[in-house]
Design a protein around this motif. Structure first.
Motif, mmCIF file in Angstrom:
data_model
loop_
_atom_site.group_PDB
_atom_site.id
_atom_site.type_symbol
_atom_site.label_atom_id
_atom_site.label_comp_id
_atom_site.label_asym_id
_atom_site.label_seq_id
_atom_site.Cartn_x
_atom_site.Cartn_y
_atom_site.Cartn_z
ATOM 1 N N LEU A 147 0.840 -1.200 0.000
ATOM 2 C CA LEU A 147 0.000 0.000 0.000
ATOM 3 C C LEU A 147 0.875 1.251 0.000
ATOM 4 N N CYS A 148 0.529 2.207 -0.848
ATOM 5 C CA CYS A 148 1.246 3.470 -0.885
ATOM 6 C C CYS A 148 0.275 4.618 -0.560
ATOM 7 N N ASP A 149 0.836 5.795 -0.328
ATOM 8 C CA ASP A 149 0.034 6.967 0.060
ATOM 9 C C ASP A 149 -0.888 6.616 1.226
ATOM 10 N N ARG A 150 -0.349 5.901 2.197
ATOM 11 C CA ARG A 150 -1.190 5.359 3.269
ATOM 12 C C ARG A 150 -1.490 6.373 4.359
ATOM 13 N N LYS A 151 -2.655 6.181 4.975
ATOM 14 C CA LYS A 151 -3.094 7.001 6.106
ATOM 15 C C LYS A 151 -3.583 6.074 7.214
ATOM 16 N N VAL A 152 -3.688 6.618 8.421
ATOM 17 C CA VAL A 152 -4.209 5.850 9.554
ATOM 18 C C VAL A 152 -5.701 5.621 9.347
ATOM 19 N N LEU A 153 -6.147 4.389 9.549
ATOM 20 C CA LEU A 153 -7.558 4.069 9.366
ATOM 21 C C LEU A 153 -8.403 4.572 10.534
ATOM 22 N N ASN A 154 -7.944 4.295 11.754
ATOM 23 C CA ASN A 154 -8.685 4.698 12.950
ATOM 24 C C ASN A 154 -7.711 5.365 13.923
ATOM 25 N N VAL A 155 -7.806 6.680 14.053
ATOM 26 C CA VAL A 155 -6.864 7.433 14.885
ATOM 27 C C VAL A 155 -7.177 7.215 16.365
ATOM 28 N N THR A 156 -6.164 6.782 17.111
ATOM 29 C CA THR A 156 -6.323 6.561 18.553
ATOM 30 C C THR A 156 -5.405 7.463 19.371
ATOM 31 N N PHE A 157 -4.457 8.114 18.703
ATOM 32 C CA PHE A 157 -3.508 8.980 19.404
ATOM 33 C C PHE A 157 -3.123 10.125 18.484
ATOM 34 N N GLU A 158 -3.148 11.342 19.031
ATOM 35 C CA GLU A 158 -2.784 12.509 18.223
ATOM 36 C C GLU A 158 -2.208 13.588 19.123
ATOM 37 N N ASP A 159 -1.083 14.169 18.706
ATOM 38 C CA ASP A 159 -0.531 15.334 19.396
ATOM 39 C C ASP A 159 0.012 16.285 18.340
ATOM 40 N N GLU A 160 0.824 17.243 18.761
ATOM 41 C CA GLU A 160 1.337 18.247 17.827
ATOM 42 C C GLU A 160 2.295 17.649 16.803
ATOM 43 N N ILE A 161 2.840 16.478 17.129
ATOM 44 C CA ILE A 161 3.880 15.887 16.288
ATOM 45 C C ILE A 161 3.354 14.760 15.409
ATOM 46 N N ALA A 162 2.512 13.916 15.959
ATOM 47 C CA ALA A 162 2.133 12.700 15.244
ATOM 48 C C ALA A 162 0.660 12.361 15.381
ATOM 49 N N MET A 163 0.192 11.589 14.412
ATOM 50 C CA MET A 163 -1.155 11.013 14.439
ATOM 51 C C MET A 163 -0.982 9.514 14.249
ATOM 52 N N GLU A 164 -1.410 8.742 15.225
ATOM 53 C CA GLU A 164 -1.231 7.296 15.165
ATOM 54 C C GLU A 164 -2.555 6.589 15.402
ATOM 55 N N GLY A 165 -2.602 5.318 15.051
ATOM 56 C CA GLY A 165 -3.817 4.562 15.279
ATOM 57 C C GLY A 165 -3.787 3.199 14.626
ATOM 58 N N CYS A 166 -4.913 2.522 14.633
ATOM 59 C CA CYS A 166 -5.029 1.155 14.137
ATOM 60 C C CYS A 166 -5.371 1.139 12.650
ATOM 61 N N GLY A 167 -4.787 0.173 11.944
ATOM 62 C CA GLY A 167 -5.106 -0.007 10.540
ATOM 63 C C GLY A 167 -4.518 1.062 9.645
ATOM 64 N N ARG A 168 -4.519 0.767 8.349
ATOM 65 C CA ARG A 168 -4.035 1.718 7.348
ATOM 66 C C ARG A 168 -4.946 1.666 6.127
ATOM 67 N N VAL A 169 -4.993 2.747 5.397
ATOM 68 C CA VAL A 169 -5.716 2.793 4.133
ATOM 69 C C VAL A 169 -4.808 3.469 3.116
ATOM 70 N N GLY A 170 -4.779 2.946 1.906
ATOM 71 C CA GLY A 170 -3.904 3.503 0.880
ATOM 72 C C GLY A 170 -4.230 2.916 -0.475
ATOM 73 N N ARG A 171 -3.351 3.171 -1.428
ATOM 74 C CA ARG A 171 -3.554 2.690 -2.794
ATOM 75 C C ARG A 171 -2.752 1.421 -3.031
ATOM 76 N N LEU A 172 -3.372 0.471 -3.716
ATOM 77 C CA LEU A 172 -2.651 -0.705 -4.173
ATOM 78 C C LEU A 172 -1.695 -0.304 -5.292
ATOM 79 N N ARG A 173 -0.765 -1.169 -5.629
ATOM 80 C CA ARG A 173 0.206 -0.845 -6.684
ATOM 81 C C ARG A 173 -0.477 -0.604 -8.029
ATOM 82 N N GLU A 174 -1.627 -1.244 -8.212
ATOM 83 C CA GLU A 174 -2.387 -1.062 -9.447
ATOM 84 C C GLU A 174 -3.839 -1.446 -9.180
ATOM 85 N N ARG A 175 -4.732 -0.949 -10.005
ATOM 86 C CA ARG A 175 -6.133 -1.366 -9.892
ATOM 87 C C ARG A 175 -6.222 -2.820 -10.324
ATOM 88 N N MET A 176 -6.944 -3.608 -9.541
ATOM 89 C CA MET A 176 -7.042 -5.039 -9.832
ATOM 90 C C MET A 176 -8.406 -5.557 -9.427
#
Length: 260
Positions: free
Chosen positions: A117-146
């Motif tokens: 997965l590329c261009d990934r983001k956190v799926l479910n944010v469980t922690f956030e401060d001025e520096i970072a956003m963290e959480g469970c799971g990821r969402v992003g783009r596959l290498r190609e549409r399939m």
């Protein structure tokens, strides 16, 4: 090397502050000052795992899922949890669990890496401060549409599982994917919100699956163990790299059930 030194290294990788409030992580049995030469890694502290850890002479057991979730009123051999705790203490094995803190810092990106997965983001944010956003799971783009069918095969091969369960049309094509190791039913709404066309996870029930498809998210269920067993090789590689003086043993991969 003392157990506490290993714990310091583990908590640098996956800080305890990232764990959910309901979780029970950390040193659950044994001594921080225990001299550790051999560490044993497994997903769960089962009877078989503990017996094998004793057999190989492990000084420390490291698992993803905590053996102790609820408060124990007593520790004795009449109860299966008590029996396991007793065996650990009797054999002077210090026992450490890293669960939702590893889900956040470790498991999520490792699973996303397996799928490319590329261009990934956190799926479910469980922690956030001025520096970072963290959480469970990821969402992003596959290498190609399939096709969903092709992705299901990729998931099966990537996570080394004998089969996967698919909710949705195998001929549909997808590109934006969410991955949620473990039980993903409670995160389907996050996948919908994040625009995922497909979600790779485990433990999906009948109603969760058909409801996800109705909301535009196909489901590929590779099983709870199927994805999360990556904890074992991940931690094996980490410990061998960071603490090369340790002897690292690990549980063999073994699905907790069979399909007849």
């Amino acid at each position: 090397m003392e157990c506490r030194e290993i714990i310091e290294k583990l908590e640098t990788l996956s800080p305890p502050g990232y764990a959910e409030e309901w979780d029970n992580i950390g040193l659950l049995a044994g001594r921080r000052d225990k001299e550790v030469r051999t560490i044993y890694i497994a997903l769960d502290a089962t009877d078989e795992v503990i017996a094998d850890a004793v057999h190989v002479g492990a000084d420390m057991l490291l698992t993803h899922h905590p053996l102790i979730f609820k408060k124990l009123s007593r520790v004795n051999t009449a109860d299966f949890i008590g029996r396991r705790v007793y065996e650990l203490i009797r054999n002077d094995i210090s026992y450490y669990a890293m669960h939702t803190n590893f889900d956040v810092r470790g498991m999520a990106d490792a699973a996303a890496d397996e799928l490319g997965l590329c261009d990934r983001k956190v799926l479910n944010v469980t922690f956030e401060d001025e520096i970072a956003m963290e959480g469970c799971g990821r969402v992003g783009r596959l290498r190609e549409r399939m096709s969903v069918e092709a992705l299901a095969e990729l998931v099966r091969e990537s996570f080394h599982v004998p089969n996967v369960r698919v909710f949705g049309n195998l001929k549909d094509t997808v590109e934006t994917a969410a991955v949620m190791p473990g039980s993903g039913g409670g995160y389907i709404s996050d996948a919908v919100r994040m625009g995922a066309e497909v979600m790779i996870t485990g433990d999906i029930s009948h109603h969760e699956g058909i409801d996800a498809v109705a909301q535009g998210v196909r489901i590929i269920d590779a099983g709870h163990y199927g994805i999360e067993k990556l904890f074992i090789p991940y931690m094996e590689e980490f410990l061998k790299r960071e603490l090369p003086s340790l002897k690292v043993c690990r549980a063999e991969f073994c699905e907790p059930f069979v399909v007849v």
